[in-house]
Design a protein around this motif. Structure first.
Motif, PDB file in Angstrom:
ATOM      1  N   ALA A  15       0.771  -1.237  -0.074  1.00 59.15           N
ATOM      2  CA  ALA A  15      -0.565  -0.117   0.116  1.00 59.15           C
ATOM      3  C   ALA A  15       0.474   0.809   0.186  1.00 59.15           C
ATOM      4  CB  ALA A  15      -0.905   0.036   1.180  1.00 59.15           C
ATOM      5  N   ILE A  16       1.286   1.278   1.108  1.00 62.17           N
ATOM      6  CA  ILE A  16       2.649   2.122   0.668  1.00 62.17           C
ATOM      7  C   ILE A  16       3.894   2.517  -0.515  1.00 62.17           C
ATOM      8  CG2 ILE A  16       4.385   3.360   1.893  1.00 62.17           C
ATOM      9  CD1 ILE A  16       3.606   1.515   4.284  1.00 62.17           C
ATOM     10  N   VAL A  17       3.741   1.956  -1.064  1.00 59.20           N
ATOM     11  CA  VAL A  17       3.969   1.814  -1.775  1.00 59.20           C
ATOM     12  C   VAL A  17       3.800   1.850  -3.472  1.00 59.20           C
ATOM     13  CG1 VAL A  17       5.417   0.455  -4.441  1.00 59.20           C
ATOM     14  CG2 VAL A  17       6.729  -0.353  -2.495  1.00 59.20           C
ATOM     15  N   VAL A  18       2.619   2.015  -3.692  1.00 61.39           N
ATOM     16  CA  VAL A  18       1.769   1.709  -4.054  1.00 61.39           C
ATOM     17  C   VAL A  18       1.851   3.409  -4.386  1.00 61.39           C
ATOM     18  CG1 VAL A  18      -0.344   1.739  -5.377  1.00 61.39           C
ATOM     19  CG2 VAL A  18       0.721  -0.583  -5.140  1.00 61.39           C
ATOM     20  N   LEU A  19       1.192   4.091  -2.897  1.00 60.53           N
ATOM     21  CA  LEU A  19       0.721   5.378  -2.738  1.00 60.53           C
ATOM     22  C   LEU A  19       1.928   6.514  -2.692  1.00 60.53           C
ATOM     23  CD1 LEU A  19      -0.222   7.382  -0.917  1.00 60.53           C
ATOM     24  CD2 LEU A  19       0.540   7.142   0.603  1.00 60.53           C
ATOM     25  N   LEU A  20       3.764   5.663  -2.823  1.00 64.18           N
ATOM     26  CA  LEU A  20       3.939   6.763  -3.376  1.00 64.18           C
ATOM     27  C   LEU A  20       4.610   6.684  -4.991  1.00 64.18           C
ATOM     28  CD1 LEU A  20       6.767   5.370  -0.341  1.00 64.18           C
ATOM     29  CD2 LEU A  20       6.074   7.962  -0.584  1.00 64.18           C
ATOM     30  N   LEU A  21       4.250   5.500  -5.337  1.00 63.38           N
ATOM     31  CA  LEU A  21       4.110   5.196  -7.046  1.00 63.38           C
ATOM     32  C   LEU A  21       3.146   6.892  -7.434  1.00 63.38           C
ATOM     33  CD1 LEU A  21       4.508   2.046  -8.037  1.00 63.38           C
ATOM     34  CD2 LEU A  21       5.919   3.607  -8.158  1.00 63.38           C
ATOM     35  N   GLY A  22       1.533   6.298  -7.018  1.00 63.92           N
ATOM     36  CA  GLY A  22       0.968   7.395  -7.367  1.00 63.92           C
ATOM     37  C   GLY A  22       1.349   8.933  -7.056  1.00 63.92           C
ATOM     38  N   LEU A  23       2.057   9.330  -5.845  1.00 68.17           N
ATOM     39  CA  LEU A  23       2.247  10.940  -5.297  1.00 68.17           C
ATOM     40  C   LEU A  23       3.965  11.326  -6.622  1.00 68.17           C
ATOM     41  CD1 LEU A  23       1.779  10.591  -1.772  1.00 68.17           C
ATOM     42  CD2 LEU A  23       0.731  12.011  -3.671  1.00 68.17           C
ATOM     43  N   ALA A  24       4.176  10.323  -6.742  1.00 68.48           N
ATOM     44  CA  ALA A  24       5.199  10.558  -7.601  1.00 68.48           C
ATOM     45  C   ALA A  24       5.294  10.369  -9.308  1.00 68.48           C
ATOM     46  CB  ALA A  24       6.480   9.125  -7.209  1.00 68.48           C
ATOM     47  N   THR A  37      -4.411  11.641 -16.331  1.00 71.16           N
ATOM     48  CA  THR A  37      -5.901  11.125 -16.438  1.00 71.16           C
ATOM     49  C   THR A  37      -5.781   9.772 -16.034  1.00 71.16           C
ATOM     50  OG1 THR A  37      -5.791  12.623 -18.729  1.00 71.16           O
ATOM     51  CG2 THR A  37      -7.445  10.832 -18.797  1.00 71.16           C
ATOM     52  N   TYR A  38      -5.442   8.443 -16.113  1.00 73.10           N
ATOM     53  CA  TYR A  38      -4.938   7.471 -16.369  1.00 73.10           C
ATOM     54  C   TYR A  38      -4.467   7.047 -15.143  1.00 73.10           C
ATOM     55  CZ  TYR A  38      -8.314   7.650 -20.980  1.00 73.10           C
ATOM     56  OH  TYR A  38      -8.526   8.703 -21.564  1.00 73.10           O
ATOM     57  N   VAL A  39      -3.163   6.556 -15.517  1.00 70.29           N
ATOM     58  CA  VAL A  39      -2.063   6.265 -14.515  1.00 70.29           C
ATOM     59  C   VAL A  39      -2.360   6.738 -12.499  1.00 70.29           C
ATOM     60  CG1 VAL A  39       0.321   5.482 -13.759  1.00 70.29           C
ATOM     61  CG2 VAL A  39      -0.529   6.036 -15.652  1.00 70.29           C
ATOM     62  N   GLY A  40      -2.459   7.829 -12.099  1.00 65.98           N
ATOM     63  CA  GLY A  40      -3.017   7.666 -10.815  1.00 65.98           C
ATOM     64  C   GLY A  40      -4.491   7.309 -10.480  1.00 65.98           C
ATOM     65  N   ASP A  41      -5.014   7.017 -11.198  1.00 60.57           N
ATOM     66  CA  ASP A  41      -6.781   6.704 -10.903  1.00 60.57           C
ATOM     67  C   ASP A  41      -6.737   4.964 -10.458  1.00 60.57           C
ATOM     68  OD1 ASP A  41      -7.765   8.584 -10.447  1.00 60.57           O
ATOM     69  OD2 ASP A  41      -8.369   8.973 -13.021  1.00 60.57           O
ATOM     70  N   VAL A  42      -5.848   4.637 -11.871  1.00 58.77           N
ATOM     71  CA  VAL A  42      -5.346   3.037 -11.404  1.00 58.77           C
ATOM     72  C   VAL A  42      -3.907   2.394 -10.611  1.00 58.77           C
ATOM     73  CG1 VAL A  42      -3.699   1.129 -12.450  1.00 58.77           C
ATOM     74  CG2 VAL A  42      -5.321   2.441 -13.909  1.00 58.77           C
ATOM     75  N   LEU A  43      -3.680   3.561  -9.588  1.00 61.50           N
ATOM     76  CA  LEU A  43      -3.026   3.491  -8.542  1.00 61.50           C
ATOM     77  C   LEU A  43      -3.372   3.498  -7.522  1.00 61.50           C
ATOM     78  CD1 LEU A  43       0.777   4.783 -10.222  1.00 61.50           C
ATOM     79  CD2 LEU A  43       0.507   1.763  -9.568  1.00 61.50           C
ATOM     80  N   TRP A  44      -4.479   4.274  -7.694  1.00 60.44           N
ATOM     81  CA  TRP A  44      -5.138   4.890  -6.285  1.00 60.44           C
ATOM     82  C   TRP A  44      -5.549   3.484  -5.540  1.00 60.44           C
ATOM     83  CZ3 TRP A  44     -10.473   5.398  -5.620  1.00 60.44           C
ATOM     84  CH2 TRP A  44     -11.170   5.711  -4.038  1.00 60.44           C
ATOM     85  N   TRP A 105     -16.780   8.872 -16.179  1.00 53.72           N
ATOM     86  CA  TRP A 105     -17.016   7.397 -16.527  1.00 53.72           C
ATOM     87  C   TRP A 105     -15.329   6.199 -17.088  1.00 53.72           C
ATOM     88  CZ3 TRP A 105     -21.623   5.372 -15.796  1.00 53.72           C
ATOM     89  CH2 TRP A 105     -22.639   5.900 -15.860  1.00 53.72           C
ATOM     90  N   SER A 106     -14.515   7.094 -17.373  1.00 53.79           N
ATOM     91  CA  SER A 106     -13.354   6.321 -17.748  1.00 53.79           C
ATOM     92  C   SER A 106     -13.041   6.488 -16.468  1.00 53.79           C
ATOM     93  CB  SER A 106     -12.356   7.410 -18.514  1.00 53.79           C
ATOM     94  OG  SER A 106     -11.893   8.143 -17.975  1.00 53.79           O
ATOM     95  N   ASP A 107     -13.300   7.049 -15.381  1.00 54.78           N
ATOM     96  CA  ASP A 107     -12.059   6.344 -13.636  1.00 54.78           C
ATOM     97  C   ASP A 107     -12.426   5.647 -13.651  1.00 54.78           C
ATOM     98  OD1 ASP A 107     -11.328   9.144 -14.070  1.00 54.78           O
ATOM     99  OD2 ASP A 107     -12.148  10.048 -12.443  1.00 54.78           O
TER     100      ASP A 107
END
Length: 136
Positions: A15-24, A37-44, A105-107
Motif C-alpha cells: 500500500a505504501i509503495v503504491v501510494l508513493l508511486l501515485g504521488l510520484a 488522466t489514467y495512471v493515478g486512478d489505477v494506482l489509487w 466515466w473512464s475512472d
C-alpha cells in the motif's frame, strides 16, 4: 472452509509503495496527459485494494475485490454531489486526492483495472507461504 490470514507487513508495504508511486506519477509525470488522466486512478484503486486487504486481512480475496470496487465506485459517484462543505474538503490536497473533483466515466474503468491488478498480485505473485490457509 478455513479463512485466510494475509501478512500485514507485506500488504502495508504494498500500500505504501503504491501510494508513493501515485504521488510520484503526479509530481514527475503529471505533464503527460495519459499519466495525468489514467495512471493515478489505477494506482489509487490498487492502493484501495491493498488497504482493504491489510485492514480486513481475513476476508476472502473476492470479498476484498468487491469491497474495493464498491468503495472506489462510491467515491466516484460522490463526485456528482457538490455542496460547500464537501467541496471545501476537496479543496485541500488530501481531500482532493481521496475524494476527487468531478465524475468521469473512464475512472470506473481505471478503478476496475487497478483492483484487477491487485487481485492478480495477490493470487499470482504473492507466494502462498504467506497464507495460513485457503486463498478464496
Amino acid at each position: 472452509m478455513p479463512g485466510i490470514q494475509r501478512n500485514r507487513l507485506i500488504y502495508n508495504a504494498l500500500a505504501i509503495v503504491v501510494l508513493l508511486l501515485g504521488l510520484a506519477s503526479r509530481r514527475f509525470f503529471g505533464e503527460i496527459p495519459f499519466v495525468r488522466t489514467y495512471v493515478g486512478d489505477v494506482l489509487w484503486a490498487l492502493m484501495v485494494f491493498f488497504g482493504f486487504a491489510l485492514i480486513f486481512n481475513h476476508w476472502p480475496t473476492r470479498t476484498v475485490v468487491l469491497a474495493a470496487l464498491l468503495f472506489s465506485f462510491g467515491i466516484e459517484v460522490s463526485q456528482l454531489y457538490h455542496a460547500p462543505w464537501i467541496d471545501s474538503i476537496r479543496a485541500t490536497r488530501l481531500g482532493g486526492l481521496v475524494l476527487g473533483f468531478s465524475f468521469v466515466w473512464s475512472d470506473l474503468l481505471c478503478y476496475s483495472l487497478g483492483i484487477a491488478v491487485g487481485f492478480l498480485v495477490e493470487t499470482v505473485l504473492i507466494p502462498t507461504r504467506f497464507w495460513r490457509a485457503d486463498r478464496t
